[in-house]
Enzyme design. Sequence first.
Site, PDB file in Angstrom:
ATOM      1  N   THR A   1      -1.963  -3.592   6.210  1.00 51.18           N
ATOM      2  CA  THR A   1      -2.825  -3.614   7.391  1.00 51.18           C
ATOM      3  C   THR A   1      -3.997  -2.671   7.205  1.00 51.18           C
ATOM      4  O   THR A   1      -5.070  -2.867   7.779  1.00 51.18           O
ATOM      5  CB  THR A   1      -2.045  -3.227   8.653  1.00 51.18           C
ATOM      6  OG1 THR A   1      -1.392  -1.967   8.434  1.00 51.18           O
ATOM      7  CG2 THR A   1      -0.999  -4.286   8.978  1.00 51.18           C
TER       8      THR A   1
ATOM      9  N   THR B   1       0.816  -1.212   0.000  1.00 49.98           N
ATOM     10  CA  THR B   1       0.000   0.000   0.000  1.00 49.98           C
ATOM     11  C   THR B   1       0.853   1.266   0.000  1.00 49.98           C
ATOM     12  O   THR B   1       0.316   2.367  -0.085  1.00 49.98           O
ATOM     13  CB  THR B   1      -0.939   0.027   1.220  1.00 49.98           C
ATOM     14  OG1 THR B   1      -0.149  -0.059   2.418  1.00 49.98           O
ATOM     15  CG2 THR B   1      -1.927  -1.128   1.165  1.00 49.98           C
TER      16      THR B   1
ATOM     17  N   TYR C   1      17.110  -5.655  12.687  1.00 50.93           N
ATOM     18  CA  TYR C   1      16.724  -5.475  11.280  1.00 50.93           C
ATOM     19  C   TYR C   1      17.762  -6.105  10.363  1.00 50.93           C
ATOM     20  O   TYR C   1      17.418  -6.847   9.431  1.00 50.93           O
ATOM     21  CB  TYR C   1      16.586  -3.984  10.985  1.00 50.93           C
ATOM     22  CG  TYR C   1      16.156  -3.666   9.564  1.00 50.93           C
ATOM     23  CD1 TYR C   1      14.813  -3.732   9.201  1.00 50.93           C
ATOM     24  CD2 TYR C   1      17.082  -3.259   8.598  1.00 50.93           C
ATOM     25  CE1 TYR C   1      14.410  -3.424   7.914  1.00 50.93           C
ATOM     26  CE2 TYR C   1      16.684  -2.952   7.313  1.00 50.93           C
ATOM     27  CZ  TYR C   1      15.354  -3.036   6.969  1.00 50.93           C
ATOM     28  OH  TYR C   1      14.956  -2.739   5.691  1.00 50.93           O
TER      29      TYR C   1
ATOM     30  N   ILE D   1      16.620   3.694  -0.313  1.00 44.99           N
ATOM     31  CA  ILE D   1      15.464   4.056  -1.136  1.00 44.99           C
ATOM     32  C   ILE D   1      14.604   5.043  -0.356  1.00 44.99           C
ATOM     33  O   ILE D   1      14.364   4.876   0.840  1.00 44.99           O
ATOM     34  CB  ILE D   1      14.623   2.814  -1.500  1.00 44.99           C
ATOM     35  CG1 ILE D   1      15.488   1.728  -2.148  1.00 44.99           C
ATOM     36  CG2 ILE D   1      13.462   3.203  -2.398  1.00 44.99           C
ATOM     37  CD1 ILE D   1      16.037   2.060  -3.501  1.00 44.99           C
TER      38      ILE D   1
ATOM     39  N   LYS E   1      17.166  -9.242   7.726  1.00 51.35           N
ATOM     40  CA  LYS E   1      17.383  -9.139   6.287  1.00 51.35           C
ATOM     41  C   LYS E   1      18.440 -10.134   5.811  1.00 51.35           C
ATOM     42  O   LYS E   1      18.360 -10.664   4.697  1.00 51.35           O
ATOM     43  CB  LYS E   1      17.766  -7.706   5.913  1.00 51.35           C
ATOM     44  CG  LYS E   1      16.635  -6.701   6.122  1.00 51.35           C
ATOM     45  CD  LYS E   1      15.398  -7.063   5.308  1.00 51.35           C
ATOM     46  CE  LYS E   1      14.275  -6.051   5.457  1.00 51.35           C
ATOM     47  NZ  LYS E   1      13.097  -6.351   4.610  1.00 51.35           N
TER      48      LYS E   1
ATOM     49  N   THR F   1      19.868  -8.471  11.014  1.00 50.37           N
ATOM     50  CA  THR F   1      19.792  -9.921  11.162  1.00 50.37           C
ATOM     51  C   THR F   1      18.615 -10.486  10.379  1.00 50.37           C
ATOM     52  O   THR F   1      18.725 -11.526   9.705  1.00 50.37           O
ATOM     53  CB  THR F   1      19.674 -10.298  12.648  1.00 50.37           C
ATOM     54  OG1 THR F   1      20.818  -9.795  13.344  1.00 50.37           O
ATOM     55  CG2 THR F   1      19.602 -11.802  12.830  1.00 50.37           C
TER      56      THR F   1
END
Length: 251
Positions: free
Chosen positions: A40, A17, A149, A182, A153, A151
Amino acid sequence: MNAFSLAPSAALVTGSTKGIGHAIALGLGAAGADVIFHGTERSAPLPAGGTFLSADLSTADAPAELVTAAFRARPALDLLVCNAGSFFDVPYLEMDATRWERTMNLNVRATYFIVQAFARELVARQRGGAVVIVSSTNGFQAEDDSTAYDTSKGALVMMTRSLAQSLAPQRIRVNGLAPGLIHTPLTDSWLGGKKPETRRHYEKKILLGRVGEPVDCAGAAVFLLSPAAAYITGQVLVVDGGLTVGQIGRL
């Protein structure tokens, strides 16, 4: 046959979304796929005829329930992009089990079991398919105050390879994307809060001289899901403008 066309496939894109997921979903639609968006809550307009499914993937039963709903909405579903994930880190010495588990539940466990449910449905229907798992350059290179984070990824990088091996006999290809820096809603506050000279430092480190945009990831996802990549599986395509190529960057 157009090797880069996704028609007449149907695709589910989790976390689509906003940000990278939204750009990928729009890119798949432009390439001919019938796309199911997920989040969500709906926070961006959908293209005409677009389907939206809501699910909190951090809960144990949600991954399988989302896949069931997606196949009910699009029985021809044969493409999957696992993009849903987020960042909940604080400095390592302040991390607690709650934040760690929140990260792993959403970023790792949900992806693992969404792919499993998707693959089971394809096997039951006796057809192949393709999966793209969105990881990050954080899966290869560490970042300050990002231990959970990073770990998670890194786990997605190995998950891509492991699931590619497990699902090849079922004619299901599994590849990954590793975006670099990004510009997304997740990075907005972080990039916006940096001093101008700090952002210029990042832009100099990136060989192409700019922070990426979500659309920069869309073409890579289309390629990996398309017939053009029919002989590619278990690979992670880095989409970072050259961020991870040089050691120091330009002065």
